[in-house]
Structures are given as structure tokens and as C-alpha cells.
Design a protein around this motif. Structure first.
Motif, PDB file in Angstrom:
ATOM      1  N   VAL A  32       2.628   7.701  -7.370  1.00 64.30           N
ATOM      2  CA  VAL A  32       1.924   8.093  -6.141  1.00 64.30           C
ATOM      3  C   VAL A  32       1.596   6.822  -5.346  1.00 64.30           C
ATOM      4  N   PRO A  33       1.915   6.800  -4.032  1.00 68.42           N
ATOM      5  CA  PRO A  33       1.652   5.591  -3.259  1.00 68.42           C
ATOM      6  C   PRO A  33       0.184   5.133  -3.350  1.00 68.42           C
ATOM      7  N   VAL A  34       0.000   3.815  -3.394  1.00 72.69           N
ATOM      8  CA  VAL A  34      -1.329   3.209  -3.477  1.00 72.69           C
ATOM      9  C   VAL A  34      -2.279   3.839  -2.449  1.00 72.69           C
ATOM     10  N   VAL A  69       0.802  -1.223   0.000  1.00 70.68           N
ATOM     11  CA  VAL A  69       0.000   0.000   0.000  1.00 70.68           C
ATOM     12  C   VAL A  69       0.836   1.275   0.000  1.00 70.68           C
ATOM     13  N   VAL A  70       2.146   1.170   0.265  1.00 67.23           N
ATOM     14  CA  VAL A  70       2.960   2.385   0.157  1.00 67.23           C
ATOM     15  C   VAL A  70       3.831   2.374  -1.094  1.00 67.23           C
ATOM     16  N   LYS A 101      -8.257  -5.470  -5.274  1.00 69.31           N
ATOM     17  CA  LYS A 101      -7.399  -5.326  -4.099  1.00 69.31           C
ATOM     18  C   LYS A 101      -6.003  -5.740  -4.513  1.00 69.31           C
ATOM     19  N   ILE A 102      -5.039  -4.862  -4.264  1.00 72.25           N
ATOM     20  CA  ILE A 102      -3.674  -5.158  -4.692  1.00 72.25           C
ATOM     21  C   ILE A 102      -3.019  -6.085  -3.682  1.00 72.25           C
ATOM     22  N   ARG A 129      -7.181  -0.842  -2.118  1.00 70.88           N
ATOM     23  CA  ARG A 129      -8.119  -0.748  -3.253  1.00 70.88           C
ATOM     24  C   ARG A 129      -8.143   0.688  -3.761  1.00 70.88           C
ATOM     25  N   PRO A 130      -7.137   1.066  -4.563  1.00 71.38           N
ATOM     26  CA  PRO A 130      -7.010   2.466  -4.979  1.00 71.38           C
ATOM     27  C   PRO A 130      -7.902   2.847  -6.152  1.00 71.38           C
ATOM     28  N   LEU A 131      -8.613   1.872  -6.755  1.00 69.29           N
ATOM     29  CA  LEU A 131      -9.285   2.157  -8.019  1.00 69.29           C
ATOM     30  C   LEU A 131     -10.799   2.313  -7.898  1.00 69.29           C
ATOM     31  N   ALA A 132     -11.313   2.324  -6.666  1.00 69.47           N
ATOM     32  CA  ALA A 132     -12.756   2.543  -6.504  1.00 69.47           C
ATOM     33  C   ALA A 132     -13.122   3.892  -7.116  1.00 69.47           C
ATOM     34  N   SER A 133     -14.199   3.934  -7.904  1.00 71.35           N
ATOM     35  CA  SER A 133     -14.559   5.198  -8.556  1.00 71.35           C
ATOM     36  C   SER A 133     -15.297   6.104  -7.585  1.00 71.35           C
TER      37      SER A 133
END
Ligand code: MG
Length: 393
Positions: A29-31, A22-23, A209-210, A107-111
Motif C-alpha cells: 500500500v502506498p506510503v 510517498v507513492v 519520516k521516510i 510519516r505513515p507510522l503515526a499512531s
């Protein structure tokens, strides 16, 4: 107030700790920062970001550098995800939240639309974002299939999950009291355990989720597509930077974001962090994006006295938006005085934290000039930096 809780207590930001996903950076840019921005874009009023007790300062530095600190309250987390959420819910009692959504840091891609829909759902009752499972699921023992459940009734749970604050708090208190907290893997199951009805809210296939290395490749490609970037990956670019600032009385001496006790400091429009200036110029140089003088002009009052850590976050982002990520950096600070050795590790950690890199990819060295030249006479400090950028998309 509509709160989000982001459990990140397992994120391992300290040097030496295994680097958590997550970093690590996605397009520079960090997750975690992508995740926080997604929540804020979707209409969350405030985020409770929960970190391991020893890592709260690093999280604070990171959120400040990326300009999301105003909406983020940093709290100590617990041993497990469920314990962390339970602690955060207790800590928010005084803030009188109406509803809470809980979202995975990875989960950085939630709209923004999904977040907004979740905030609406949370006011009405317990919910979980979920998508229909695509694969046929098998139940097995010792690699022999026992049963094939009907796929039509199966959903893969994502986050956000959540509900009205009071209901969530009671559900978590109950789970804490009867031991269920140690088994729970998500928030919906804590609510189910308390006998609450949990509604499924349609999630998004992109809201991954990464967890595996391949998830990074997928997330980066999805983000690049969103931002309209696309060129061959893998190419390396080298850049160099050089900067000088003169000493002045009554100024703080800041090098690589570390304030160093000394009788004088460096003069400049910003905090005059000569080492970070050289680093940023090297990064911009490698991507052929100009220099910091052009990006942050000293005629612009916004940059007066600004922390160069903040500027570095912007440079990482700019370089990332152009498809590059920092591979490694090597900085040499030339100063006759003071002795910089005791601060070198913190300097490396600062840069690694902002760039989302393991600390062993960031080198900071200090040297004197044996009293020769302006550095040797103690008139100022110079710094040089070399970096390598890798094309990510
Ligand atoms: Mg400068």
C-alpha cells in the motif's frame, strides 16, 4: 471540523518524474495511503491533500482506489512545503475549520493515539510533536566542532504540528508578507516567528519520516510487526492470470482503468476490465491467495459495476498484508478491435499508480489474432498477465 493538511506537492506521481517515496508501497500500500488512513483513524474529520497542479487527477484516482476519497479534499500545492501549507490554509477558509494539524505525507507510522492527542492539543494552541534527541548534537564549521549544545534542551521536531485555524492562518499570512515563508522548514517555526507560544507534544520514536532507503526497511519491519507478519525476505514468486469477457452493446469498454471509445463494451458483473482481472489473478496466484472469483464473488451486490481499479487496490493490499510486493507485471490484451495503442501509456500509469511502482515495471501490450478465434471474430476480448512478487518481510 478538525482538518489535517498533508503537503504532497513534491511527490512526483507523473510518469517520467523521479519516483517519490510517498507513492512507493509499504506492504503493498502506498506510503501516502498509510498516512491518510492513520489521520482518519486518529479522528481527523477531513484531510486537505495538496499535490502538484499536474498530479491532482492521479491523487484522486489513488485515494478513490484505496477508499479514502470521502474524507479527502484534493488541493493544488505551491513551490515549497511552506507555500503549500499557506495555500491550503487560505483554501480552507470557507470550510470554517476549528483547528488544523499539518502532517508529513512521508510519516505513515503515526499512531491513532498520537493523532488524537495532536487534535486535542490543536484546539488549545500551537503545538509540535517532538521527541528528545538521542544523539549528542555538534555545531561545526568546515568539519570542526565549535560547540556542543546541552542535549537536555534539544528536541527533534516531527509532525503533526498545528493549532487553532485562525491563529495558524494569521501566522502564515504574516510569514508570507515579510518573506519568512521562504525560510520556514516547519509549521512551528512559522508560529514562533509570529510570536506565538508553541507547545511540545511528546511524539513517537516510530513516527519516522521516510527519506532514506534504509527508512523503508525500518518502516516495513515496524508495519509488519504491527500486522503480525514475519518470514524471510527476498524470495520471488511468479504468477499467471487469464480472463475472457464477451462484448455486449450499451456497455462501456474499460481496459486497465481507461475508458476506451468503442461501439460496444465488455459484459460482466463489475466493469468487466478483463486486463485488470488477469493481472489480479496473476498477483493472487503468485501469493497462493486464491482468485478474484473467490475474493469478489459475482453474487455479491457490492461488486456490481465496481471499478476494477478499486479491486486492484484491494488485491495490492491483500498481497502486501501477506508480506509480498509487486516487482513487475506484464499484461497482454488480445483484441481484434479497437486499436489500443493510443491508450497503452495511460493503462501502465494507472496500474503503476495503484501499485506504487515506477511505470517502467508495468508493461501492457495489445495484439490481434489475425481474425482467428473468438477475439478475431470480435466476440470478446481476452487478457493474460504474468507477475513477479517479492517477499518484503
Ligand atoms: Mg473477469
Amino acid at each position: 471540523m478538525r482538518w489535517a493538511i498533508v503537503p504532497a506537492a513534491g511527490c512526483g506521481m507523473r510518469s517520467g518524474a523521479p519516483k517519490n517515496k510517498v507513492v512507493m508501497p509499504l506492504l503493498g500500500v502506498p506510503v501516502l495511503i498509510h498516512t491518510l488512513r492513520a489521520l482518519i483513524r486518529g479522528g481527523v474529520d477531513a484531510v486537505a491533500l495538496c499535490g502538484a497542479p499536474g498530479e491532482l487527477t492521479a491523487l484522486e484516482t489513488l485515494t478513490r482506489a484505496y477508499g479514502v476519497d470521502a474524507a479527502v479534499k484534493i488541493l493544488p500545492g505551491g513551490q515549497t512545503r511552506a507555500q503549500t501549507v499557506a495555500l491550503a490554509l487560505e483554501a480552507l477558509e470557507a470550510d470554517l475549520p476549528q483547528s488544523v494539524i499539518i502532517h508529513d505525507a512521508a510519516r505513515p507510522l503515526a499512531s491513532a493515539d498520537l493523532i488524537a492527542a495532536c487534535l486535542d492539543a490543536a484546539r488549545q494552541g500551537a503545538f509540535a510533536a517532538a521527541v528528545p534527541v538521542r544523539d549528542t548534537i555538534k555545531q561545526a564549521r568546515a568539519q570542526t566542532i565549535l560547540h556542543t549544545p546541552d542535549r537536555a534542551s534539544l528536541w527533534a521536531a516531527q509532525t503533526p504540528q498545528g493549532g487553532p485555524y485562525g491563529a495558524l492562518l494569521s501566522a502564515y499570512r504574516l510569514a508570507g508578507a515579510d518573506g519568512f515563508l521562504n525560510e520556514a522548514t516547519d509549521d512551528a517555526s512559522v508560529c514562533e516567528h509570529a510570536g506565538m507560544q508553541v507547545r511540545i507534544l511528546p511524539g513517537e520514536p516510530e513516527n519516522i519520516k521516510i527519506t532514506q532507503p534504509c527508512d523503508f526497511t525500518i518502516a516495513q519491519a515496524l508495519l509488519a510487526q504491527r500486522e503480525g507478519i514475519g518470514r524471510p525476505a527476498g524470495a520471488m514468486r511468479v504468477g499467471t492470470g487469464y480472463d475472457v469477457h464477451r462484448f455486449a452493446p450499451d456497455r462501456a469498454l474499460v481496459l486497465c482503468g481507461v475508458q476506451i471509445p468503442f461501439e460496444k463494451g465488455l459484459l460482466g458483473h463489475s466493469d468487466a476490465d478483463v486486463a485488470l482481472h488477469a493481472l489480479m489473478d496473476a498477483m493472487l496466484g503468485a501469493a497462493a491467495l486464491g482468485d478474484i472469483g473467490g475474493l469478489f464473488p459475482d453474487t455479491d451486490m457490492r461488486y456490481r459495476g465496481v471499478s476494477s481499479m478499486k479491486l486492484l487496490a484491494q488485491v495490492c493490499q491483500r498481497v502486501g498484508q501477506n508480506g509480498y510486493a509487486l516487482e513487475n507485471a506484464d499484461i497482454t490484451i488480445v483484441a481484434q478491435q479497437p486499436r489500443l495503442m493510443p491508450y497503452i501509456m495511460r493503462m501502465r500509469e494507472n496500474i503503476a499508480g495503484i501499485a506504487g511502482l515506477p511505470v517502467d515495471t508495468v508493461s501492457v501490450k495489445a495484439t490481434t489474432t489475425e481474425r482467428l478465434g473468438f477475439e478475431g471474430r470480435g466476440e470478446g476480448i481476452s487478457a493474460q498477465a504474468s507477475v513477479l512478487l517479492r517477499r518484503m518481510v
